[in-house]
Design a protein around this motif. Structure first.
Motif, PDB file in Angstrom:
ATOM      1  N   PHE A  83       6.262   6.414   6.616  1.00 43.48           N
ATOM      2  CA  PHE A  83       6.766   5.322   7.446  1.00 43.48           C
ATOM      3  C   PHE A  83       7.212   4.125   6.622  1.00 43.48           C
ATOM      4  N   GLN A  84       8.255   3.477   7.131  1.00 46.01           N
ATOM      5  CA  GLN A  84       8.676   2.222   6.524  1.00 46.01           C
ATOM      6  C   GLN A  84       7.603   1.155   6.753  1.00 46.01           C
ATOM      7  N   TYR A  85       7.055   1.140   7.963  1.00 43.38           N
ATOM      8  CA  TYR A  85       5.969   0.213   8.285  1.00 43.38           C
ATOM      9  C   TYR A  85       4.774   0.997   8.822  1.00 43.38           C
ATOM     10  N   PRO A  86       3.908   1.483   7.931  1.00 45.04           N
ATOM     11  CA  PRO A  86       2.762   2.277   8.389  1.00 45.04           C
ATOM     12  C   PRO A  86       1.887   1.444   9.346  1.00 45.04           C
ATOM     13  N   LEU A  87       1.366   2.105  10.378  1.00 40.89           N
ATOM     14  CA  LEU A  87       0.662   1.407  11.439  1.00 40.89           C
ATOM     15  C   LEU A  87      -0.800   1.146  11.094  1.00 40.89           C
ATOM     16  N   GLU A  88      -1.320   0.047  11.601  1.00 39.03           N
ATOM     17  CA  GLU A  88      -2.740  -0.268  11.441  1.00 39.03           C
ATOM     18  C   GLU A  88      -3.512   0.285  12.634  1.00 39.03           C
ATOM     19  N   ILE A  89      -4.612   0.947  12.374  1.00 37.52           N
ATOM     20  CA  ILE A  89      -5.455   1.408  13.475  1.00 37.52           C
ATOM     21  C   ILE A  89      -6.880   0.901  13.239  1.00 37.52           C
ATOM     22  N   PRO A  90      -7.235  -0.187  13.894  1.00 35.59           N
ATOM     23  CA  PRO A  90      -8.533  -0.819  13.662  1.00 35.59           C
ATOM     24  C   PRO A  90      -9.698   0.102  14.016  1.00 35.59           C
ATOM     25  N   GLY A  91     -10.755   0.040  13.237  1.00 38.52           N
ATOM     26  CA  GLY A  91     -11.972   0.804  13.530  1.00 38.52           C
ATOM     27  C   GLY A  91     -11.928   2.241  13.060  1.00 38.52           C
ATOM     28  N   VAL A  92     -10.747   2.715  12.673  1.00 42.07           N
ATOM     29  CA  VAL A  92     -10.645   4.105  12.229  1.00 42.07           C
ATOM     30  C   VAL A  92     -10.641   4.143  10.700  1.00 42.07           C
ATOM     31  N   ASN A  93     -11.641   4.782  10.182  1.00 40.00           N
ATOM     32  CA  ASN A  93     -11.795   4.903   8.740  1.00 40.00           C
ATOM     33  C   ASN A  93     -10.658   5.753   8.155  1.00 40.00           C
ATOM     34  N   THR A  94     -10.066   5.281   7.067  1.00 41.90           N
ATOM     35  CA  THR A  94      -8.913   5.966   6.486  1.00 41.90           C
ATOM     36  C   THR A  94      -9.238   7.409   6.119  1.00 41.90           C
ATOM     37  N   SER A  95     -10.373   7.591   5.467  1.00 40.73           N
ATOM     38  CA  SER A  95     -10.771   8.923   5.050  1.00 40.73           C
ATOM     39  C   SER A  95     -10.908   9.847   6.260  1.00 40.73           C
ATOM     40  N   VAL A 143      -5.561  -1.370   7.829  1.00 41.96           N
ATOM     41  CA  VAL A 143      -5.905  -2.716   8.289  1.00 41.96           C
ATOM     42  C   VAL A 143      -6.153  -3.624   7.095  1.00 41.96           C
ATOM     43  N   GLY A 144      -5.376  -4.660   7.007  1.00 46.75           N
ATOM     44  CA  GLY A 144      -5.523  -5.607   5.904  1.00 46.75           C
ATOM     45  C   GLY A 144      -5.008  -5.059   4.575  1.00 46.75           C
ATOM     46  N   PHE A 145      -4.335  -3.913   4.599  1.00 46.46           N
ATOM     47  CA  PHE A 145      -3.748  -3.368   3.378  1.00 46.46           C
ATOM     48  C   PHE A 145      -2.552  -4.232   2.977  1.00 46.46           C
ATOM     49  N   SER A 146      -2.337  -4.383   1.694  1.00 48.20           N
ATOM     50  CA  SER A 146      -1.108  -5.024   1.248  1.00 48.20           C
ATOM     51  C   SER A 146       0.045  -4.039   1.479  1.00 48.20           C
ATOM     52  N   GLY A 147       1.276  -4.549   1.414  1.00 53.10           N
ATOM     53  CA  GLY A 147       2.434  -3.676   1.600  1.00 53.10           C
ATOM     54  C   GLY A 147       2.379  -2.490   0.655  1.00 53.10           C
ATOM     55  N   GLY A 148       2.020  -2.735  -0.591  1.00 55.22           N
ATOM     56  CA  GLY A 148       1.952  -1.678  -1.597  1.00 55.22           C
ATOM     57  C   GLY A 148       0.877  -0.653  -1.264  1.00 55.22           C
ATOM     58  N   GLU A 149      -0.274  -1.145  -0.811  1.00 57.58           N
ATOM     59  CA  GLU A 149      -1.364  -0.224  -0.475  1.00 57.58           C
ATOM     60  C   GLU A 149      -0.972   0.693   0.685  1.00 57.58           C
ATOM     61  N   LYS A 150      -0.277   0.112   1.657  1.00 52.97           N
ATOM     62  CA  LYS A 150       0.154   0.923   2.798  1.00 52.97           C
ATOM     63  C   LYS A 150       1.065   2.062   2.342  1.00 52.97           C
ATOM     64  N   LYS A 151       2.010   1.732   1.465  1.00 50.56           N
ATOM     65  CA  LYS A 151       2.960   2.744   0.997  1.00 50.56           C
ATOM     66  C   LYS A 151       2.258   3.795   0.140  1.00 50.56           C
ATOM     67  N   LYS A 152       1.310   3.339  -0.670  1.00 50.42           N
ATOM     68  CA  LYS A 152       0.563   4.298  -1.495  1.00 50.42           C
ATOM     69  C   LYS A 152      -0.224   5.243  -0.601  1.00 50.42           C
ATOM     70  N   ASN A 153      -0.751   4.685   0.481  1.00 53.21           N
ATOM     71  CA  ASN A 153      -1.496   5.509   1.426  1.00 53.21           C
ATOM     72  C   ASN A 153      -0.585   6.578   2.045  1.00 53.21           C
ATOM     73  N   GLU A 154       0.664   6.240   2.277  1.00 52.06           N
ATOM     74  CA  GLU A 154       1.617   7.228   2.792  1.00 52.06           C
ATOM     75  C   GLU A 154       1.844   8.338   1.764  1.00 52.06           C
ATOM     76  N   ILE A 155       1.976   7.943   0.523  1.00 49.88           N
ATOM     77  CA  ILE A 155       2.211   8.926  -0.540  1.00 49.88           C
ATOM     78  C   ILE A 155       0.991   9.827  -0.735  1.00 49.88           C
ATOM     79  N   LEU A 156      -0.183   9.206  -0.597  1.00 47.15           N
ATOM     80  CA  LEU A 156      -1.412   9.991  -0.695  1.00 47.15           C
ATOM     81  C   LEU A 156      -1.450  11.050   0.413  1.00 47.15           C
ATOM     82  N   GLN A 157      -1.055  10.650   1.602  1.00 47.83           N
ATOM     83  CA  GLN A 157      -1.042  11.604   2.721  1.00 47.83           C
ATOM     84  C   GLN A 157      -0.001  12.697   2.495  1.00 47.83           C
ATOM     85  N   MET A 158       1.145  12.301   2.010  1.00 53.32           N
ATOM     86  CA  MET A 158       2.184  13.285   1.713  1.00 53.32           C
ATOM     87  C   MET A 158       1.636  14.348   0.764  1.00 53.32           C
ATOM     88  N   SER A 159       0.970  13.868  -0.243  1.00 55.20           N
ATOM     89  CA  SER A 159       0.453  14.776  -1.249  1.00 55.20           C
ATOM     90  C   SER A 159      -0.669  15.656  -0.683  1.00 55.20           C
TER      91      SER A 159
END
Lengths: 243, 478
Positions: A83-95, A143-159
């Motif tokens: 995503f260009q703008y990955p969504l925040e989902i409060p209360g849901v642990n990323t892992s 939630v509270g991720f910087s722009g870079g962290e959000k994008k890295k999280n997308e790449i992590l999921q892709m991988s």
């Protein structure tokens, strides 16, 4: 892999795509460039199944009619959108989110679901490979991720999901050079003969690190020009107006 | 027809009814019926007198009407106040003697009554309509001096404790439904934890309404003596019936010096059908008294069922340094209505209370948080923290937050936070794109929203509750 035929799309009576044709074969990397409002994100949205568009034309994905697949079924079939703008989902642990998603995809493909330990092993390995700080795994999703962290999280999921068809929607926007390298590295490490990429970007910068097989220029809702990676360099110098 | 029924069962999987021969009191509410109940339970005279006193008082009371959800007038003369499986008349001595139909019913509900099949470290008291049908793990608890039995049994075997504490938190005269309960209560659980004993397992009561046109009026009394600890759980289900059924329970908790009671509820009464027909009226009075110093009472509730949920589990913080907590998830879907919250009454010094409420509305439902924080003149250094969050799904439901704060002591510290949000299409799209279908996505997002409350539940139930949260909202989007 992906065949787009005469695709047109409207939203709220505004014509956005206008007879777009594109053919992406297995193993290829296609870059799509274009000015603001040319329909790049709309293309990504339609490919992943977002509702709200009035669509004509056809898309086949892995010899299936893409329009007959629900959003999640497309994901199950290996279509991934960063995503260009990955969504925040409060209360849901990323892992937990990543594990739930991975298992949903695995389950739909008849594979065994992973338990927490098996998952943790894999995700830690992936994070280390991509040089992504695994601390983000314990935070609430985006939630509270910087722009870079959000994008890295997308790449992590892709991988993690190991998709067949990856669409990156301006993943490079707003990234510093280190984050950009992480993104490029993620793509390059997944690059193989069976996997295709559609990289939507504003700038030539990302293409310094990922060498595409084709570069397309999207203007006024259709492909205005196609070339090899040199085209990106030309555009960088001359701008879109010359096309 | 059969297909239609199956379809319904899919919506509410506890909606089956057990075809069992029952003994009923004659219909209606009068002294004769109360005498019938008291007699069939073989109660001592003091208990009958107490009931009759409540009945007399009831004649002077009217139903409260300040709540948001309105309901058609209940004809109290047209209800049965006692219904019990006939096989329970000659009390079965143990589980083997229990009517197989009852065992089957609880098996279907997922409640393990047969101890040998124990999966969880949980002692269960199972209440079927108006009687307790089985209590498990009794001996193991007796070793520690813990009393866990049906209240009807406690009235006979432990009259001193019952006399001392029954009605001491919810007085006979409290309000219409509480007084009604005092007059006609049929069964429920009694718990006594002796001094300095930490109850080694979860205690649990499972309430089941089976008979039609029957109200369930259970009474629960839990006493934690000095320095003791107990965690107690309550679960509830009912068959699907087109009529509305009344459930008016009273729960009283007493925590003495340094004692702690943790009371959790997973309420899944039949909510009515998609068009709002049928369902349980859940009008319950729950109140705990932190009578001793340093005592603590913590309420956790997950309210997903019932046509109308109307309850305020409360804490009276009498002892100095006592602590009251209220964690709540209230989910309303279709035409369900909820008006729920808590009262924290600060009387002692340095008393603390915490309220976390999560309300979720979908469909045409209406969800109200109503809460009172009352700081008494003498409650020096009292503290309260309240957080009320509402989540809306769709545009036809409602969420309301009505906090009352009465503060008579200037040394107190009261905080209130409230938010209202909507599940966005974008969030759903994101989850769908990662392979989750609509229902999985909603369940995930809602569980995230409720996390602070879910993590208060005992482990075994947290997982169940998480699933329930997802199921309750099925079909609410898209």
């Amino acid at each position: 892999m992906l065949k787009i035929n005469n695709l047109s799309a409207k939203i709220e009576n505004k014509q956005i795509l206008n007879g777009l044709n594109l053919n992406v074969k297995a193993g290829e990397i296609h870059a799509i460039m274009g000015p603001n409002g040319s329909g790049k994100s709309t293309l990504a949205n339609i490919l992943s199944g977002k509702k709200g568009y009035e669509i004509s034309g056809s898309i086949t994905y892995q010899d299936k009619d893409l329009f007959k697949l629900e959003i999640e079924e497309r994901a199950h079939n290996g279509l991934f959108l960063a995503f260009q703008y990955p969504l925040e989902i409060p209360g849901v642990n990323t892992s937990n989110f990543l594990k739930t998603s991975l298992n949903a995809i695995r389950k739909s493909n008849g594979k065994k679901e992973l338990d927490a330990l098996e998952f943790l092993k894999i995700i830690k390995l992936k994070a280390a490979e991509l040089k992504i700080d695994e601390k983000i795994l314990n935070r609430q999703l985006n939630v509270g991720f910087s722009g870079g962290e959000k994008k890295k999280n997308e790449i992590l999921q892709m991988s993690l999901y190991e998709p067949n068809m990856v669409i990156l929607d301006e993943t490079d926007s707003g990234l510093d050079i280190d984050a950009l390298k992480i993104v490029a590295n993620g793509v390059n490490s997944l690059r193989d003969k069976k996997r295709s990429f559609l990289i939507i970007t504003h700038y030539q910068r990302l293409l310094d690190y990922i060498k595409p097989d084709f570069v397309h220029v999207l203007m006024q809702g259709k492909i205005a020009k196609t070339g090899c990676s040199d085209l990106a360099l030309e555009l960088e110098k001359a701008g879109y107006e010359k096309i | 027809m059969r297909e239609k029924e199956l379809e319904k069962i899919k919506e509410y999987k506890y909606g089956f009814s057990t075809d069992i021969e029952d003994v009923k009191a004659p219909k209606g509410l009068n002294k004769k019926v109360i005498q019938f109940i008291s007699k069939i339970k073989n109660e001592p005279k003091w208990m009958l007198d107490w009931r009759l006193k409540a009945y007399d008082r009831l004649q002077k009371l009217t139903e409260p009407d300040w709540q948001k959800p309105k309901y058609p007038k209940i004809n109290y003369q047209d209800l049965y106040y006692y219904s019990a499986p006939k096989s329970m008349k000659d009390k079965p001595k143990n589980l083997e003697d229990l009517d197989p139909k009852l065992l089957e019913t609880y098996k279907k509900l997922g409640i393990p009554l047969q101890e040998q099949k124990k999966l969880n470290n949980i002692a269960v008291d199972a209440v079927f309509d108006s009687v307790s049908v089985a209590t498990t793990f009794k001996e193991k608890l007796t070793e520690k001096g813990i009393i866990f039995c049906p209240i009807s049994e406690a009235i006979q075997k432990h009259p001193d404790l019952v006399k001392k504490y029954l009605g001491s938190v919810i007085p006979l005269t409290d309000h219409y439904f509480a007084t009604l309960n005092s007059a006609v209560f049929t069964d429920g659980s009694f718990v006594y934890i002796p001094k300095n004993v930490r109850c080694p397992m979860e205690l649990s009561t499972y309430f089941r309404i089976n008979a039609s046109e029957t109200g369930q009026f259970e009474r629960t009394l839990i006493i934690a003596d000095e320095g003791s600890y107990v965690s107690y759980l309550e679960g509830c289900t009912a068959p699907m019936r087109d009529e509305n059924q009344l459930h008016a329970a009273n729960v009283e908790l007493i925590a003495l010096d340094n004692a702690e009671i943790k009371y959790s509820t997973v309420q899944n009464w039949y909510p009515g059908d998609k068009d709002g027909k049928g369902g349980i009226y859940n009008f319950v009075t729950k109140r705990g008294a932190c009578r001793g110093k340093n005592s603590k009472i913590s309420w956790t509730q997950v309210e997903t069922g019932s046509a109308i949920t109307w309850k305020y589990p409360s804490c009276i913080l009498q002892g100095d340094n006592s602590v009251g907590e209220f964690y709540s998830i209230a989910i309303t879907n279709n035409y369900q209505k909820a008006d729920t919250g808590t009262k924290m009454i600060h009387l002692g010094k340095n008393t603390k209370s915490k309220i976390i409420s999560k309300g979720i509305s979908a469909g045409f439902a209406d969800n109200t948080y109503r809460g009172l924080v009352d700081i008494n003149r003498k409650a020096e250094n009292a503290r309260n923290y309240t957080q009320c969050d509402s989540l809306l799904m769709g545009s036809k439901c409602g969420a309301h937050t009505i906090p009352y704060i009465k503060n008579k002591n200037s040394s107190s510290n009261i905080e209130h936070e409230a938010t209202t949000s909507k599940i966005s299409e974008e969030q759903l799209f994101y989850c769908n794109q990662r392979g989750l279908n609509q229902e999985e996505a909603v369940s995930l997002i809602v569980n995230g929203f409720c996390k602070d409350v879910l993590q208060q539940l005992p482990m075994e139930f947290a997982v169940e509750a998480q699933k329930l949260v997802g199921i309750s909202l099925e079909g609410s989007v898209g």
